[in-house]
Write a protein that holds these residues in place. Structure first.
Motif, PDB file in Angstrom:
ATOM      1  N   LYS A  92     -26.323  13.471  10.566  1.00 12.61           N
ATOM      2  CA  LYS A  92     -26.541  14.754  11.234  1.00 12.61           C
ATOM      3  C   LYS A  92     -27.579  15.555  10.447  1.00 12.61           C
ATOM      4  O   LYS A  92     -27.685  15.417   9.230  1.00 12.61           O
ATOM      5  CB  LYS A  92     -25.244  15.558  11.350  1.00 12.61           C
ATOM      6  N   PRO A  93     -28.361  16.368  11.148  1.00 15.89           N
ATOM      7  CA  PRO A  93     -29.385  17.156  10.447  1.00 15.89           C
ATOM      8  C   PRO A  93     -28.748  18.240   9.585  1.00 15.89           C
ATOM      9  O   PRO A  93     -27.711  18.814   9.946  1.00 15.89           O
ATOM     10  CB  PRO A  93     -30.210  17.759  11.589  1.00 15.89           C
ATOM     11  N   LEU A  94     -29.354  18.488   8.442  1.00 15.46           N
ATOM     12  CA  LEU A  94     -28.891  19.536   7.537  1.00 15.46           C
ATOM     13  C   LEU A  94     -30.042  20.505   7.270  1.00 15.46           C
ATOM     14  O   LEU A  94     -31.193  20.074   7.167  1.00 15.46           O
ATOM     15  CB  LEU A  94     -28.424  18.937   6.209  1.00 15.46           C
ATOM     16  N   PRO A  95     -29.765  21.799   7.170  1.00 16.65           N
ATOM     17  CA  PRO A  95     -30.832  22.729   6.824  1.00 16.65           C
ATOM     18  C   PRO A  95     -31.336  22.467   5.406  1.00 16.65           C
ATOM     19  O   PRO A  95     -30.566  22.111   4.514  1.00 16.65           O
ATOM     20  CB  PRO A  95     -30.147  24.111   6.931  1.00 16.65           C
ATOM     21  N   VAL A  96     -32.617  22.619   5.223  1.00 15.24           N
ATOM     22  CA  VAL A  96     -33.212  22.380   3.894  1.00 15.24           C
ATOM     23  C   VAL A  96     -33.074  23.662   3.084  1.00 15.24           C
ATOM     24  O   VAL A  96     -34.040  24.385   2.817  1.00 15.24           O
ATOM     25  CB  VAL A  96     -34.678  21.917   4.036  1.00 15.24           C
ATOM     26  N   THR A  97     -31.839  23.937   2.713  1.00 12.48           N
ATOM     27  CA  THR A  97     -31.498  25.138   1.961  1.00 12.48           C
ATOM     28  C   THR A  97     -30.515  24.761   0.862  1.00 12.48           C
ATOM     29  O   THR A  97     -29.963  23.656   0.855  1.00 12.48           O
ATOM     30  CB  THR A  97     -30.842  26.196   2.872  1.00 12.48           C
ATOM     31  N   GLY A  98     -30.281  25.688  -0.061  1.00  9.16           N
ATOM     32  CA  GLY A  98     -29.276  25.485  -1.091  1.00  9.16           C
ATOM     33  C   GLY A  98     -29.521  24.217  -1.893  1.00  9.16           C
ATOM     34  O   GLY A  98     -30.668  23.784  -2.079  1.00  9.16           O
ATOM     35  N   PRO A  99     -28.440  23.579  -2.383  1.00 12.61           N
ATOM     36  CA  PRO A  99     -28.599  22.357  -3.182  1.00 12.61           C
ATOM     37  C   PRO A  99     -29.319  21.238  -2.449  1.00 12.61           C
ATOM     38  O   PRO A  99     -30.101  20.493  -3.057  1.00 12.61           O
ATOM     39  CB  PRO A  99     -27.151  21.968  -3.505  1.00 12.61           C
ATOM     40  N   HIS A 100     -29.061  21.105  -1.136  1.00 10.21           N
ATOM     41  CA  HIS A 100     -29.738  20.059  -0.369  1.00 10.21           C
ATOM     42  C   HIS A 100     -31.255  20.288  -0.385  1.00 10.21           C
ATOM     43  O   HIS A 100     -32.041  19.350  -0.588  1.00 10.21           O
ATOM     44  CB  HIS A 100     -29.214  20.049   1.065  1.00 10.21           C
ATOM     45  N   GLY A 101     -31.656  21.531  -0.188  1.00  8.22           N
ATOM     46  CA  GLY A 101     -33.073  21.857  -0.228  1.00  8.22           C
ATOM     47  C   GLY A 101     -33.674  21.637  -1.600  1.00  8.22           C
ATOM     48  O   GLY A 101     -34.809  21.158  -1.725  1.00  8.22           O
TER      49      GLY A 101
END
Length: 272
Positions: A92-101
C-alpha cells in the motif's frame, strides 16, 4: 657500474592500476529479477528495485531489514546497492513523511539503490533462507515444505542421524547465535525436520501431516501456541531476524561470484 658513471639510465616500470569490477545497475537488477524469479511469487512486499540510485554498481551491502540505520550504514560503507529481505513497501502507498520519508531521503542523498527480495529469498532453492539453513544442518532427502498462498517456501528433510531435542536445539543455537525457544510438543528425538524462516508458526499442522517430528522457524505467534502440543510435534523458535540472515548473505556472495563485486553484511539484530 661505479656510482656516478655516465651513460647509466634507471628504468621505471609503470604498474597498471588494478581494475575495479563494476556492473550496470539495470543489468544487475535484471539478473536478480531473473535469478530470484521475483514475478512468480505472491507477496505483499514490492520485490525488486525499490529505490533507484547510481547507474553503476561497484560495491554491494546486504542486510535483513531496511531502516534508517541500515541505509546510513550502507551509504557510509560506500555501497552502491543495498540488498534487503524486508524492504520499505508492503502493498500500500505510504506518505513520504516522518521516518519513512527520512529513510527514502537518506537513500536518495547517497545515490543508493535499494533492492528487496522477500518471499523469493525465503523460497530460493540455492540461496534462500530455508535452503541455506537446511544445508547448514546437513538435512538429507529434502523436499519443498511450508505452504504460502499455494506455494512451498520452506524445506523439509532428515538429519543424517537422530539427535535429542536438546542437542538439536543446541545445534540450532550455535548456527544462529540466538537462544532458542523450544516447545516440546513431540517426542525427545529429532530426525525429520521442517524449516520455515521468519514467521512460520502456522506451518505446525502441515509439518504434523507430513510426519515431521520438529518444525524450525523464527518467531512464535500467540494464536499458534497450542498447535505444537495438540499436534504432537516439537517447535523450535530461533528468531525471525536470525533465521533470515542467511539469504541476503548468500545472495550477495553469489553476486560476487558472478560479477566480482565486493560485498559486506550489515548486521543489526533485532532480538526478535
Amino acid at each position: 657500474m661505479p656510482e656516478g658513471q655516465a651513460g647509466y639510465t634507471a628504468r621505471v616500470t609503470q604498474v597498471p592500476e588494478p581494475q575495479v569490477p563494476e556492473v550496470g545497475r539495470d543489468d544487475l537488477v535484471k539478473w536478480l529479477n531473473d535469478y530470484l524469479k521475483v514475478g512468480q511469487w505472491p507477496d505483499p512486499s514490492l520485490n525488486g528495485l525499490q529505490i533507484q540510485g547510481t547507474d553503476v554498481i561497484r560495491r554491494v551491502a546486504a542486510s535483513v531489514d531496511t531502516s534508517l540505520q541500515t541505509l546510513q550504514a550502507a551509504a557510509d560503507a560506500g555501497a552502491d546497492i543495498l540488498l534487503v529481505h524486508h524492504g520499505l513497501f508492503w502493498g500500500k502507498p505510504l506518505p513520504v513523511t516522518g521516518p519513512h520519508g527520512q529513510r527514502i531521503r537518506t537513500a536518495l542523498m547517497a545515490d543508493l539503490n535499494l533492492y528487496a527480495a522477500h518471499i523469493p529469498l525465503d523460497a530460493h532453492p540455492e540461496v534462500g533462507n530455508n535452503a541455506m539453513i537446511a544445508g547448514a544442518l546437513s538435512l538429507q532427502n529434502t523436499q519443498p515444505f511450508g505452504d504460502w498462498m499455494g506455494h512451498k517456501i520452506g524445506m523439509a528433510g532428515e538429519l543424517p542421524r537422530e539427535l535429542t531435542l536438546q542437542d538439536f536445539a543446541d545445534r540450532v543455537q550455535k548456527l544462529t547465535g540466538e537462544i532458542c525457544l523450544v516447545h516440546g510438543g513431540g517426542g525427545p528425538i529429532v530426525h525429520r525436520v521442517g524449516i520455515v524462516s521468519g514467521e512460520g508458526s502456522g506451518s505446525v499442522a502441515e509439518a504434523a501431516a507430513l510426519g515431521l517430528d520438529t518444525l524450525l522457524t523464527g518467531e512464535p505467534a500467540h494464536k499458534h501456541f497450542h498447535d505444537a502440543f495438540e499436534h504432537g510435534i516439537n517447535v523450535i523458535y530461533a528468531g525471525h531476524y536470525e533465521t533470515e540472515v542467511f539469504g541476503v548473505r548468500a545472495l550477495a556472495a553469489r553476486i560476487e561470484d558472478t560479477f566480482g563485486l565486493p560485498w559486506q553484511f550489515l548486521n543489526f539484530p533485532t532480538g526478535l
